[in-house]
Design a protein around this motif. Structure first.
Motif, PDB file in Angstrom:
ATOM      1  N   UNK A 103      21.837  -8.801 -13.073  1.00  0.00           N
ATOM      2  CA  UNK A 103      20.707  -7.810 -12.509  1.00  0.00           C
ATOM      3  C   UNK A 103      19.590  -8.029 -13.135  1.00  0.00           C
ATOM      4  N   UNK A 104      19.000  -9.327 -14.164  1.00  0.00           N
ATOM      5  CA  UNK A 104      17.761  -9.923 -14.183  1.00  0.00           C
ATOM      6  C   UNK A 104      17.864 -10.761 -12.985  1.00  0.00           C
ATOM      7  N   UNK A 105      18.419 -11.271 -12.071  1.00  0.00           N
ATOM      8  CA  UNK A 105      18.742 -11.995 -11.442  1.00  0.00           C
ATOM      9  C   UNK A 105      18.253 -11.256  -9.856  1.00  0.00           C
ATOM     10  N   UNK A 106      18.588  -9.692  -9.967  1.00  0.00           N
ATOM     11  CA  UNK A 106      18.297  -9.296  -8.424  1.00  0.00           C
ATOM     12  C   UNK A 106      16.913  -8.531  -9.244  1.00  0.00           C
ATOM     13  N   UNK A 107      16.738  -7.857 -10.125  1.00  0.00           N
ATOM     14  CA  UNK A 107      15.336  -7.329 -10.617  1.00  0.00           C
ATOM     15  C   UNK A 107      14.213  -8.640 -10.367  1.00  0.00           C
ATOM     16  N   UNK A 108      13.808  -9.734 -10.636  1.00  0.00           N
ATOM     17  CA  UNK A 108      13.172 -11.176 -11.075  1.00  0.00           C
ATOM     18  C   UNK A 108      12.591 -11.025  -9.240  1.00  0.00           C
ATOM     19  N   UNK A 109      13.821 -10.753  -8.061  1.00  0.00           N
ATOM     20  CA  UNK A 109      14.100 -11.267  -6.441  1.00  0.00           C
ATOM     21  C   UNK A 109      14.897 -12.461  -6.249  1.00  0.00           C
ATOM     22  N   UNK A 110      15.067 -13.142  -7.691  1.00  0.00           N
ATOM     23  CA  UNK A 110      15.985 -14.157  -7.592  1.00  0.00           C
ATOM     24  C   UNK A 110      17.037 -14.656  -5.966  1.00  0.00           C
ATOM     25  N   UNK A 111      17.877 -13.364  -6.059  1.00  0.00           N
ATOM     26  CA  UNK A 111      17.432 -13.334  -4.930  1.00  0.00           C
ATOM     27  C   UNK A 111      16.818 -13.310  -3.304  1.00  0.00           C
ATOM     28  N   UNK A 112      16.058 -12.745  -2.990  1.00  0.00           N
ATOM     29  CA  UNK A 112      15.365 -13.011  -2.450  1.00  0.00           C
ATOM     30  C   UNK A 112      14.676 -14.924  -2.184  1.00  0.00           C
ATOM     31  N   UNK A 113      14.693 -14.954  -3.095  1.00  0.00           N
ATOM     32  CA  UNK A 113      14.026 -16.596  -2.951  1.00  0.00           C
ATOM     33  C   UNK A 113      15.059 -17.788  -3.179  1.00  0.00           C
ATOM     34  N   UNK A 114      16.194 -17.765  -3.322  1.00  0.00           N
ATOM     35  CA  UNK A 114      17.566 -18.366  -2.566  1.00  0.00           C
ATOM     36  C   UNK A 114      17.508 -17.896  -2.203  1.00  0.00           C
ATOM     37  N   UNK A 115      17.541 -17.325  -0.919  1.00  0.00           N
ATOM     38  CA  UNK A 115      18.214 -18.033   0.316  1.00  0.00           C
ATOM     39  C   UNK A 115      16.778 -17.795   0.999  1.00  0.00           C
ATOM     40  N   UNK A 116      15.424 -17.695   0.824  1.00  0.00           N
ATOM     41  CA  UNK A 116      14.056 -18.418   1.505  1.00  0.00           C
ATOM     42  C   UNK A 116      14.613 -19.898   1.350  1.00  0.00           C
ATOM     43  N   UNK A 117      15.038 -20.265  -0.177  1.00  0.00           N
ATOM     44  CA  UNK A 117      15.524 -21.457  -0.205  1.00  0.00           C
ATOM     45  C   UNK A 117      16.262 -21.963   0.352  1.00  0.00           C
ATOM     46  N   UNK A 118      17.308 -21.539   0.340  1.00  0.00           N
ATOM     47  CA  UNK A 118      18.705 -21.718   1.626  1.00  0.00           C
ATOM     48  C   UNK A 118      17.540 -22.402   2.689  1.00  0.00           C
ATOM     49  N   UNK A 119      17.065 -21.184   3.002  1.00  0.00           N
ATOM     50  CA  UNK A 119      16.628 -21.275   5.095  1.00  0.00           C
ATOM     51  C   UNK A 119      15.480 -22.875   4.711  1.00  0.00           C
ATOM     52  N   UNK A 120      14.158 -22.605   3.894  1.00  0.00           N
ATOM     53  CA  UNK A 120      13.539 -23.998   4.031  1.00  0.00           C
ATOM     54  C   UNK A 120      14.741 -25.117   3.817  1.00  0.00           C
ATOM     55  N   UNK A 121      15.642 -25.110   3.182  1.00  0.00           N
ATOM     56  CA  UNK A 121      17.034 -26.743   3.098  1.00  0.00           C
ATOM     57  C   UNK A 121      16.578 -27.305   4.289  1.00  0.00           C
ATOM     58  N   UNK A 122      16.843 -26.303   5.529  1.00  0.00           N
ATOM     59  CA  UNK A 122      17.640 -26.387   7.073  1.00  0.00           C
ATOM     60  C   UNK A 122      16.355 -27.175   6.803  1.00  0.00           C
ATOM     61  N   UNK A 123      14.178 -26.663   6.896  1.00  0.00           N
ATOM     62  CA  UNK A 123      13.381 -27.517   7.504  1.00  0.00           C
ATOM     63  C   UNK A 123      13.150 -28.965   6.509  1.00  0.00           C
ATOM     64  N   UNK A 124      13.083 -28.593   5.384  1.00  0.00           N
ATOM     65  CA  UNK A 124      13.627 -29.900   4.278  1.00  0.00           C
ATOM     66  C   UNK A 124      14.213 -30.904   4.699  1.00  0.00           C
ATOM     67  N   UNK A 125      15.425 -30.553   4.533  1.00  0.00           N
ATOM     68  CA  UNK A 125      16.480 -32.003   4.825  1.00  0.00           C
ATOM     69  C   UNK A 125      17.063 -31.625   5.969  1.00  0.00           C
ATOM     70  N   UNK A 126      16.549 -31.983   7.177  1.00  0.00           N
ATOM     71  CA  UNK A 126      17.752 -31.826   8.319  1.00  0.00           C
ATOM     72  C   UNK A 126      18.472 -32.641   8.177  1.00  0.00           C
ATOM     73  N   UNK A 127      19.622 -31.893   8.903  1.00  0.00           N
ATOM     74  CA  UNK A 127      20.438 -32.441   8.929  1.00  0.00           C
ATOM     75  C   UNK A 127      20.570 -33.676   9.759  1.00  0.00           C
ATOM     76  N   UNK A 128      21.512 -34.548   8.802  1.00  0.00           N
ATOM     77  CA  UNK A 128      21.763 -36.116   9.800  1.00  0.00           C
ATOM     78  C   UNK A 128      20.646 -37.501   9.109  1.00  0.00           C
ATOM     79  N   UNK A 129      19.568 -36.660   8.098  1.00  0.00           N
ATOM     80  CA  UNK A 129      18.716 -37.854   7.935  1.00  0.00           C
ATOM     81  C   UNK A 129      19.239 -38.153   6.902  1.00  0.00           C
ATOM     82  N   UNK A 130      18.944 -38.457   5.827  1.00  0.00           N
ATOM     83  CA  UNK A 130      19.012 -39.143   4.935  1.00  0.00           C
ATOM     84  C   UNK A 130      18.044 -38.949   4.259  1.00  0.00           C
ATOM     85  N   UNK A 131      18.451 -38.558   2.735  1.00  0.00           N
ATOM     86  CA  UNK A 131      16.969 -38.207   1.726  1.00  0.00           C
ATOM     87  C   UNK A 131      17.698 -37.194   0.596  1.00  0.00           C
ATOM     88  N   UNK A 132      18.938 -37.547   0.591  1.00  0.00           N
ATOM     89  CA  UNK A 132      19.721 -36.935  -1.044  1.00  0.00           C
ATOM     90  C   UNK A 132      19.795 -38.033  -1.886  1.00  0.00           C
TER      91      UNK A 132
END
Length: 192
Positions: A65-94
């Motif tokens: 409930x706290x996860x949804x109340x503080x909007x962390x689910x939205x931030x998590x999805x935003x972070x997931x989408x942002x991961x494709x921009x910050x770490x493009x597929x095939x590039x070393x960086x991890x």
């Protein structure tokens, strides 16, 4: 193949950090319920297939409930989408420091679980000591008839009193998990 492997490693690291954040209250609940005498009240968790105590289920619901109340689910999805921009597929960086960072978050999670459980466990320890002293001074009293209800009652009262502090700690775990995941993607080292 390397691009797919890279995506799998990034996804596993992000998912593992979130899973660790959701395991912290369950670890604390197991410590509290074991000391309180509620360890017998277990059920099968349909999500994971593991046995979960009644207090663990309650803490898991509070964290969800706290996860949804503080909007962390939205931030998590935003972070997931942002991961494709910050770490493009095939590039070393991890790098290897990200694995070290995840392990350090695991240590933080265990310390937070201990901090969540500590106030209630200390109250229950005090109840056990008092019950032992009473049992020692009056051996005719039944220790189980006196100790178990006293432990459960004191545990419930301690949980009610400590719940505002616990929810703040739950929130802190969620925020730390989001910051940790963002740090994994942005490329900040363990120090920054």
């Amino acid at each position: 193949v390397l691009a797919v492997l890279h995506e799998v490693v990034v996804g596993l690291a992000l998912g593992f950090v979130l899973q660790l954040a959701f395991a912290v209250p369950l670890i604390a609940a197991e410590q509290i319920s074991g000391t309180m005498g509620l360890a017998i009240a277990t059920s099968i968790d349909p999500a994971s297939g593991a046995q979960s105590g009644a207090l663990g289920t309650f803490f898991g619901l509070v964290l969800s409930l706290l996860f949804f109340a503080i909007g962390a689910h939205l931030l998590w999805y935003e972070l997931l989408v942002e991961s494709y921009r910050l770490l493009p597929a095939g590039e070393a960086g991890f790098g290897a420091w990200q694995a070290e960072s995840v392990v350090m978050f695991f240590g933080y999670g265990l310390a937070t679980a201990a901090a969540i459980a500590l106030p209630v466990v200390l109250v229950l320890l005090l109840v056990q000591v008092v019950t032992g002293l009473i049992s020692r001074s009056a051996p005719s009293l039944n220790l189980f008839a006196l100790g178990l209800p006293a432990g459960v009652a004191a545990g419930i009262v301690a949980l009610i009193i400590a719940m505002p502090v616990m929810t703040e700690q739950f929130r802190g775990v969620l925020e730390a998990a989001l910051e940790q995941s963002e740090g994994l993607l942005i490329g900040e080292g363990p120090d920054g």
